[in-house]
Design a protein around this motif. Structure first.
Motif, short mmCIF file in Angstrom:
data_model
loop_
_atom_site.label_atom_id
_atom_site.label_comp_id
_atom_site.label_asym_id
_atom_site.label_seq_id
_atom_site.Cartn_x
_atom_site.Cartn_y
_atom_site.Cartn_z
N UNK A 1 -8.02 5.96 -10.36
CA UNK A 1 -9.16 6.98 -10.76
C UNK A 1 -10.23 6.74 -9.66
N UNK A 2 -10.43 5.65 -9.45
CA UNK A 2 -11.54 5.26 -8.64
C UNK A 2 -11.53 5.50 -7.31
N UNK A 3 -10.33 5.30 -6.79
CA UNK A 3 -9.86 5.71 -5.37
C UNK A 3 -9.87 7.31 -5.25
N UNK A 4 -9.35 7.92 -6.30
CA UNK A 4 -9.25 9.39 -6.01
C UNK A 4 -10.67 10.16 -6.13
N UNK A 5 -11.50 9.39 -6.86
CA UNK A 5 -12.88 9.90 -7.06
C UNK A 5 -13.61 9.58 -5.45
N UNK A 6 -13.30 8.48 -4.83
CA UNK A 6 -14.06 8.36 -3.43
C UNK A 6 -13.24 9.45 -2.36
N UNK A 7 -12.04 9.56 -2.70
CA UNK A 7 -11.45 10.48 -1.63
C UNK A 7 -12.03 11.76 -1.74
N UNK A 8 -12.17 12.22 -3.17
CA UNK A 8 -12.46 13.52 -3.43
C UNK A 8 -14.00 13.91 -2.94
N UNK A 9 -14.68 12.56 -2.82
CA UNK A 9 -16.11 12.93 -2.43
C UNK A 9 -16.34 12.46 -0.96
N UNK A 10 -15.32 12.54 -0.08
CA UNK A 10 -15.36 12.53 1.25
C UNK A 10 -14.69 11.21 2.03
N UNK A 11 -14.42 10.18 1.08
CA UNK A 11 -14.11 9.32 1.95
C UNK A 11 -12.48 9.14 2.44
N UNK A 12 -12.29 8.68 3.47
CA UNK A 12 -10.79 8.59 3.80
C UNK A 12 -10.41 7.02 3.65
N UNK A 13 -9.40 6.84 3.02
CA UNK A 13 -9.09 5.41 2.52
C UNK A 13 -7.87 4.92 3.05
N UNK A 14 -7.76 3.90 3.78
CA UNK A 14 -6.49 2.98 4.12
C UNK A 14 -6.68 1.78 3.67
N UNK A 15 -5.32 1.35 3.11
CA UNK A 15 -5.22 0.06 2.51
C UNK A 15 -3.93 -0.77 3.36
N UNK A 16 -4.57 -1.83 3.87
CA UNK A 16 -3.35 -2.81 4.63
C UNK A 16 -3.06 -3.84 3.74
N UNK A 17 -1.60 -4.45 3.65
CA UNK A 17 -1.35 -5.51 3.36
C UNK A 17 -0.80 -6.20 4.40
N UNK A 18 -1.44 -7.35 4.65
CA UNK A 18 -0.91 -8.04 5.68
C UNK A 18 0.09 -9.06 5.20
N UNK A 19 1.44 -8.99 5.79
CA UNK A 19 2.35 -9.62 5.12
C UNK A 19 2.93 -10.65 5.84
N UNK A 20 2.55 -11.83 5.63
CA UNK A 20 3.08 -13.03 6.07
C UNK A 20 4.16 -13.70 5.18
N UNK A 21 4.83 -14.60 5.74
CA UNK A 21 6.06 -15.13 5.10
C UNK A 21 5.46 -16.59 4.36
N UNK A 22 6.25 -17.31 3.53
CA UNK A 22 5.86 -18.39 3.03
C UNK A 22 5.78 -19.45 4.19
N UNK A 23 6.70 -19.60 5.04
CA UNK A 23 6.84 -20.56 6.15
C UNK A 23 5.65 -20.56 6.86
N UNK A 24 5.31 -19.08 7.39
CA UNK A 24 4.22 -19.21 8.44
C UNK A 24 2.85 -19.41 7.83
N UNK A 25 2.82 -19.28 6.19
CA UNK A 25 1.74 -19.68 5.81
C UNK A 25 1.49 -21.27 5.64
N UNK A 26 2.48 -21.97 5.54
CA UNK A 26 2.96 -23.52 5.54
C UNK A 26 2.08 -23.77 6.92
#
Lengths: 273, 273
Positions: free
Chosen positions: B157-182
């Motif tokens: 609901x919150x993000x729809x409201x932001x969008x409807x009031x003129x905000x372009x939204x993009x959401x990025x999940x930075x996907x690392x592996x468990x090994x890389x985190x180690x």
């Protein structure tokens, strides 16, 4: 060369147009590669600043406030950019103080500024500041000499309080000449993609150039303290201006005696599984 | 290649460790100069982003919100840095949402986030966000499945409201592996200058890797909307990660159909005196 001494505003500063073109840090080489060299040197210095900023951020015990002032086109935005080029954006914040909004005008003039002073570990860059409130209204005659003096004293008190509560303050006046401003404003007019940067009131302000220079001289003179020093930076050359500011910020941070926080117990013996 | 399509989260995303190392944009050349080429290409794309940002800032009619999420060390800070490398700091703001303060906890979880959404002309980067509130408390068992679902709906609901009031939204999940985190956490432990970045609770979170991946999958699945799309970015390679994000931001801004504001009347005929 110690930039903090070299560019520190004197007791009774006189803003002379001819000084805006000075380039004391410029190497005595052919003009050819000068800008390139200044850019490279600035990048190197800002790299060192970024290292100090990491310590500042890691320790979270001190804070740095950099106030940028100057006539239109003097390069406040450009100087800000240079700082952000290598410093982690999570540790530095830039705030611009344009003409106050209705809500801001409903408060004292320090209110909106106070809301953006840096917290522990942070660097704040003010692109314009509370100094606007002893410049514009004074030149326009909205406040008289008595009120100007009262504000000068309030600003001194405010900055002393910030300093006493752990903020390192540095104030930079980007000093351009009237001729250089003419050139830069004309460039904005000649390039349709820069029209949005042009505000017709810029010309009204320009028409009162001398009154603004005198208002700056006064404000700088009476608020130039060791805990909140003013630096006057010749800014007709952009690359040289950036080089000076990089030097000033680096030397200021060196003076903050930053160090890495005490290591957490035996962290280096931990193994990640 | 259209990055917006290529990296858009699917209907029911599965976060597999092996996908974190994918490098679909990497040219099929020897490994030798790959990183260097990716850095150069990223810089070129961010230069184009900076151009669009100027139009966004000049027009002051739209706003862009970029939400960065990911496990510890996934590169949220590094990605933010890349964006700031060329974009004017006056037009972009980064806000980190760490564990909430007492004052923040006294409000609903969207309150502190709402305070930092971008205004007209601005880009806001969220380094973590309200998504933390359907991750941490869920894995720790502080909220149950029913409350998690309720929050998912509130976020939609919150993000729809932001969008409807003129905000372009993009959401990025930075996907690392468990090994890389180690590897990355161990690097922080091995370098005393990086100890401050290390929080022992990082290991607690790491121990619940799978639970966090599942919580992310759910959150992404139910909040992945055309007006607030999720992108899953393989992030084991830092240079390739930056290249993808640069592509995503550039294509998103291209989609905003930005243009320079209408020229002010006869500005180009003005002469500066």
């Amino acid at each position: 060369m110690n930039a903090l001494e070299r560019f520190r505003a004197p007791k009774n500063p006189k803003l002379r147009d001819e000084d805006a073109g000075l380039t004391p840090l410029r190497e005595k080489n052919g003009e050819g590669g000068t800008k390139q060299r200044e850019r490279a040197l600035t990048a190197e210095l800002i790299g060192q600043v970024a290292h100090f900023q990491e310590m500042l951020f890691a320790s979270r015990k001190q804070k740095l406030l950099l106030i940028l002032q100057g006539m239109d086109t003097s390069g406040k935005d450009g100087t800000t950019r240079v700082l952000f080029s290598q410093i982690s954006p999570m540790g530095i914040r830039a705030t611009g103080f344009a003409a106050p909004s209705e809500r801001e005008r409903a408060h004292d003039y320090l209110w909106r500024v106070h809301a953006h002073v840096p917290g522990n570990g942070m660097i704040a860059v003010f692109n314009r500041s509370h100094y606007e409130d002893v410049l514009v209204p004074r030149v326009l005659g909205d406040i008289d000499g008595k009120e100007t003096k009262r504000r000068h004293a309030q600003i001194r008190d405010f900055e002393r309080m910030l300093s006493e509560t752990g903020t390192t303050i540095m104030k930079v006046f980007l000093h351009i000449s009237k001729d250089e401003q003419k050139k830069r404003l004309q460039e904005r007019l000649d390039d349709p993609e820069k029209h949005w940067k042009f505000d017709p009131t810029d010309l009204t302000v320009r028409a009162q150039w001398d009154a603004y220079q005198r208002a700056y001289e006064d404000a700088i003179a009476v608020t130039n303290a060791d805990h909140a020093p003013w630096y006057i930076v010749p800014a007709d050359s952009k690359t040289h201006r950036n080089l000076i500011v990089a030097n000033l910020v680096l030397e200021t941070m060196r003076g903050m005696k930053l160090s890495w926080p005490a290591p957490k117990a035996d962290l280096d013996k931990l193994k990640v599984e």
